[in-house]
Write an enzyme that holds these catalytic residues in place. Sequence first.
Site, mmCIF file in Angstrom:
data_model
loop_
_atom_site.group_PDB
_atom_site.id
_atom_site.type_symbol
_atom_site.label_atom_id
_atom_site.label_comp_id
_atom_site.label_asym_id
_atom_site.label_seq_id
_atom_site.Cartn_x
_atom_site.Cartn_y
_atom_site.Cartn_z
ATOM 1 N N LYS A 159 30.235 47.032 38.190
ATOM 2 C CA LYS A 159 30.991 46.341 37.132
ATOM 3 C C LYS A 159 30.709 44.833 37.203
ATOM 4 C CE LYS A 159 35.002 46.072 40.176
ATOM 5 N NZ LYS A 159 36.152 46.805 40.680
ATOM 6 N N ARG A 203 48.796 49.862 38.466
ATOM 7 C CA ARG A 203 47.916 49.253 37.466
ATOM 8 C C ARG A 203 47.552 50.376 36.497
ATOM 9 N NH1 ARG A 203 42.458 46.375 39.598
ATOM 10 N NH2 ARG A 203 41.974 48.559 40.031
ATOM 11 N N TYR A 217 31.765 11.845 37.550
ATOM 12 C CA TYR A 217 32.889 11.581 36.640
ATOM 13 C C TYR A 217 34.097 11.110 37.441
ATOM 14 C CZ TYR A 217 30.487 14.118 32.897
ATOM 15 O OH TYR A 217 29.598 14.522 31.931
HETATM 16 C C1 LIG Z 1 35.906 47.383 41.992
HETATM 17 C C2 LIG Z 1 36.359 48.732 42.338
HETATM 18 C C3 LIG Z 1 35.829 49.404 43.464
HETATM 19 C C4 LIG Z 1 34.882 48.773 44.440
HETATM 20 O O1 LIG Z 1 35.600 47.995 45.353
HETATM 21 P P1 LIG Z 1 34.877 47.268 46.580
HETATM 22 O O2 LIG Z 1 35.990 46.832 47.446
HETATM 23 O O3 LIG Z 1 34.092 46.152 46.020
HETATM 24 O O4 LIG Z 1 34.026 48.299 47.228
HETATM 25 C C5 LIG Z 1 36.220 50.705 43.655
HETATM 26 N N1 LIG Z 1 37.112 51.315 42.824
HETATM 27 C C6 LIG Z 1 37.655 50.692 41.773
HETATM 28 C C7 LIG Z 1 38.614 51.419 40.904
HETATM 29 C C8 LIG Z 1 37.312 49.376 41.499
HETATM 30 O O5 LIG Z 1 37.868 48.755 40.442
#
Ligand SMILES: *Cc1c(COP(=O)(O)O)cnc(C)c1O
Length: 361
Positions: free
Chosen positions: A32, A129, A255
């Site tokens: 993702k 969630r 800046y």
């Molecule tokens: C992002 C995510 C993961 C991966 O988590 P990591 O700690 O980066 O391995 C796994 N399951 C869900 C539902 C996630 O949103």
Amino acid sequence: METWLEIDLNKLRSNYNYIKNKTGVEICSVIKADGYGIGAFEIAKELEKMDTKLFAVAFLNEAEELRKEGIKKDILIFNYVSPKTLQSAIDNNFIITLYSLDQLKIYQKEDIELDKLRFHIKINTGMNRLGINESDLEEILTIISEENIKVEGVYSHFANAETDEDFTDYQYERFKKIVDKMENSLKQNNILKHIANSPASLKYNSYYLNLVRIGMILYGLQPLDRTDENIKGIFTWKSKISNIRKVSEGERISYGKERITEDKTIAVVPVGYSHGYMRQLSNIGYVMVEGRRCDIIGKICMDQMIIDVTHLEELEIGNEVIILGEGITAEKLGELSGTIADDIICKISSKIERVVKRIEN
Ligand SMILES: *Cc1c(COP(=O)(O)O)cnc(C)c1O
């Protein structure tokens, strides 16, 4: 090229194999947010040659992009899929997360063949969630059976596997209980059951079930507060010095109204917050030039930053600068800017060129 990201696919393979060998179960490679900012396509293309069971992204458009680029393996979508886009999920053979009764009822109202969609059910085990509550389970299972809906997996998510053992155990027990209940009612065989993310995969070898979902470890981030040497950094963010000058005590820098408190040699690096480098690291972050640490001085600009190179000799425009990786960890920059390593890397802009390598070690 003023700034670029070098990605070492051999390190990616090594991280993948480490977790595959350690867990011995199927792997869902989480890509993702454009592969946590590193580059979902490059990562996916490599992992598709490995035995990853599926990929996971947050949104349908990410999955569509990967399909367009030629990724063929199964892709699970974690997040909300708008009812108007369900046909694309069917056409592209994506797997959708079913996380609430209301969501299912909305999908039922659509003019769509529900039995053509593929689902993983997500259970709420305490994070509150996304995820179905136990009290809604029966009604959902009834609809699933009536509509002939394909459920290929069941999962949940740990809220704090890195530090909270009691709550992690509690979540796992809840999940197991609900899954056992569901298995009797679901007709499909070989249902994938998964709850472990990166921290849980390192810490709890009894929570693998038949698949683990891995993000952090693939990208070389450390999920626990101790360093696991088997997890290797897979990328280095680099740039080149664009300008060098001498400034005297009392002169202003960047800046704002900040002033130099002593005579210095400074250099400009063409990386700023528009590249996803956190502006919060103004005056506290650092980069590496010729293996030596150089502090950022003054405010980070949109496309540039200024660094202190007083201690370096014979520096020239064009010398290489390490922004992240090779001694500068995302964990450290996260700590300095009040956030986490994931946040640091997933902000790395997709406008930065990716250079794919295979470094033998
Ligand atoms: C992002 C995510 C993961 C991966 O988590 P990591 O700690 O980066 O391995 C796994 N399951 C869900 C539902 C996630 O949103």
